[in-house]
Design a protein around this motif. Sequence first.
Motif, PDB file in Angstrom:
ATOM      1  N   THR A 145       0.840  -1.203   0.000  1.00  6.57           N
ATOM      2  CA  THR A 145       0.000   0.000   0.000  1.00  6.57           C
ATOM      3  C   THR A 145       0.876   1.254   0.000  1.00  6.57           C
ATOM      4  O   THR A 145       0.538   2.251  -0.630  1.00  6.57           O
ATOM      5  N   ASP A 157      -8.199   4.881   7.218  1.00  3.12           N
ATOM      6  CA  ASP A 157      -8.643   3.544   6.803  1.00  3.12           C
ATOM      7  C   ASP A 157      -9.510   3.585   5.544  1.00  3.12           C
ATOM      8  O   ASP A 157      -9.358   2.748   4.654  1.00  3.12           O
ATOM      9  N   SER A 158     -10.423   4.568   5.485  1.00  7.15           N
ATOM     10  CA  SER A 158     -11.380   4.588   4.364  1.00  7.15           C
ATOM     11  C   SER A 158     -10.652   4.661   3.020  1.00  7.15           C
ATOM     12  O   SER A 158     -11.062   4.023   2.046  1.00  7.15           O
ATOM     13  N   VAL A 169      -7.554   3.590   2.391  1.00  5.84           N
ATOM     14  CA  VAL A 169      -6.714   2.401   2.167  1.00  5.84           C
ATOM     15  C   VAL A 169      -7.568   1.199   1.782  1.00  5.84           C
ATOM     16  O   VAL A 169      -7.230   0.439   0.864  1.00  5.84           O
ATOM     17  N   ILE A 170      -8.682   1.027   2.475  1.00  9.34           N
ATOM     18  CA  ILE A 170      -9.482  -0.191   2.299  1.00  9.34           C
ATOM     19  C   ILE A 170     -10.051  -0.279   0.877  1.00  9.34           C
ATOM     20  O   ILE A 170      -9.964  -1.330   0.234  1.00  9.34           O
ATOM     21  N   PHE A 197      -0.204  -3.780   4.677  1.00 14.16           N
ATOM     22  CA  PHE A 197      -1.653  -3.803   4.868  1.00 14.16           C
ATOM     23  C   PHE A 197      -2.025  -5.180   5.374  1.00 14.16           C
ATOM     24  O   PHE A 197      -1.519  -6.152   4.834  1.00 14.16           O
ATOM     25  N   PRO A 198      -2.898  -5.309   6.355  1.00 15.84           N
ATOM     26  CA  PRO A 198      -3.535  -4.255   7.140  1.00 15.84           C
ATOM     27  C   PRO A 198      -2.600  -3.662   8.196  1.00 15.84           C
ATOM     28  O   PRO A 198      -1.609  -4.267   8.559  1.00 15.84           O
ATOM     29  N   THR A 211      -4.285  -1.634  10.835  1.00 14.18           N
ATOM     30  CA  THR A 211      -5.166  -1.364  11.977  1.00 14.18           C
ATOM     31  C   THR A 211      -6.140  -2.537  12.069  1.00 14.18           C
ATOM     32  O   THR A 211      -6.330  -3.275  11.074  1.00 14.18           O
ATOM     33  N   GLN A 256      -8.748  -2.273   9.464  1.00 15.26           N
ATOM     34  CA  GLN A 256      -8.308  -2.748   8.141  1.00 15.26           C
ATOM     35  C   GLN A 256      -8.312  -4.277   8.087  1.00 15.26           C
ATOM     36  O   GLN A 256      -8.679  -4.879   7.074  1.00 15.26           O
ATOM     37  N   THR A 261      -0.696  -0.877  14.960  1.00 17.24           N
ATOM     38  CA  THR A 261      -0.531  -2.100  14.170  1.00 17.24           C
ATOM     39  C   THR A 261      -0.192  -3.317  15.021  1.00 17.24           C
ATOM     40  O   THR A 261      -0.616  -4.428  14.708  1.00 17.24           O
TER      41      THR A 261
END
Length: 214
Positions: A31, A61-62, A64-65, A86-87, A89, A92, A179
């Motif tokens: 990512t 998050d919004s 990345v997801i 990724f992820p 969090t 995520q 993380t």
Amino acid sequence: MRMILLGPPGAGKGTQAVRITKDFGIPAISTGDIFRTNIKEGTELGVKAKGYMDKGDLVPDSLVIDLVRDRLSWDDAKDGFILDGFPRTVAQAEALQGILKDLGTKLDIVVSIVVPDEELVRRIAGRRVCRACGAPYHVDSLKPKVDGVCDICGGELYQRADDNEETVRNRIAVYEESTLPLVEFYTEAGLLTEIDGTIGIDKVEGLIAKALDK
Ligand code: AP5
Ligand code: MG
């Protein structure tokens, strides 16, 4: 094979992803690399991500997801993938479960690479990265054959904007806060393997290969 490479900045996720990609013929999806490409191309996503990345904070998050949902639907990821960065969090990780469920598949393994903080700072401060393919090098411990030129693709090596000591220390703190809970998350899911990331690049690769054999 569907795997996640987990670890703090400088743990060696990108270094190992390049190698596993070659061995397995599956894409490495970083990512961080996707955001850097977007920044370079001046896209709307790149403009949004840059401020967070320059400070060493997480991109929301919004943003990345959705990008991972799209990337995992590509044809080349049908038979497997390596997720690098990724992820990051729990939100995520939960979203990833939903994405994989929709694709009718699931994760095989999560490899967590463990390295002490001071070594992370040393590695990041000396890191150089290929502008074209993203392959990482180091000014002391992993020099390219020709100064400033990528061994793999001939691209130009550069120093990332977030690779300075102050930003790295924030990235490490963010990793520990946001993380690290994923170690427990994936241990509970029975997917986690921890690997000592201090033992040299080839040996780390060997340990990962062994974990994948199981
Ligand atoms: P990202 O690009 O993912 O950076 P990072 O997680 O900070 O990790 P690095 O790429 O710095 O380290 P690496 O583990 O890949 O190490 P490498 O193999 O290069 O993310 C950047 C930013 O994007 C984030 O801060 C955030 O803002 C944003 N972002 C990305 N994903 C996000 C997400 N999911 N959610 C929210 N925001 C997100 O190795 C490092 C150096 O060490 C190299 O020089 C290498 O040669 C050397 N080295 C490697 N292995 C060894 C070894 N075994 N022995 C000795 N030296 C080694
Ligand atoms: Mg990386």
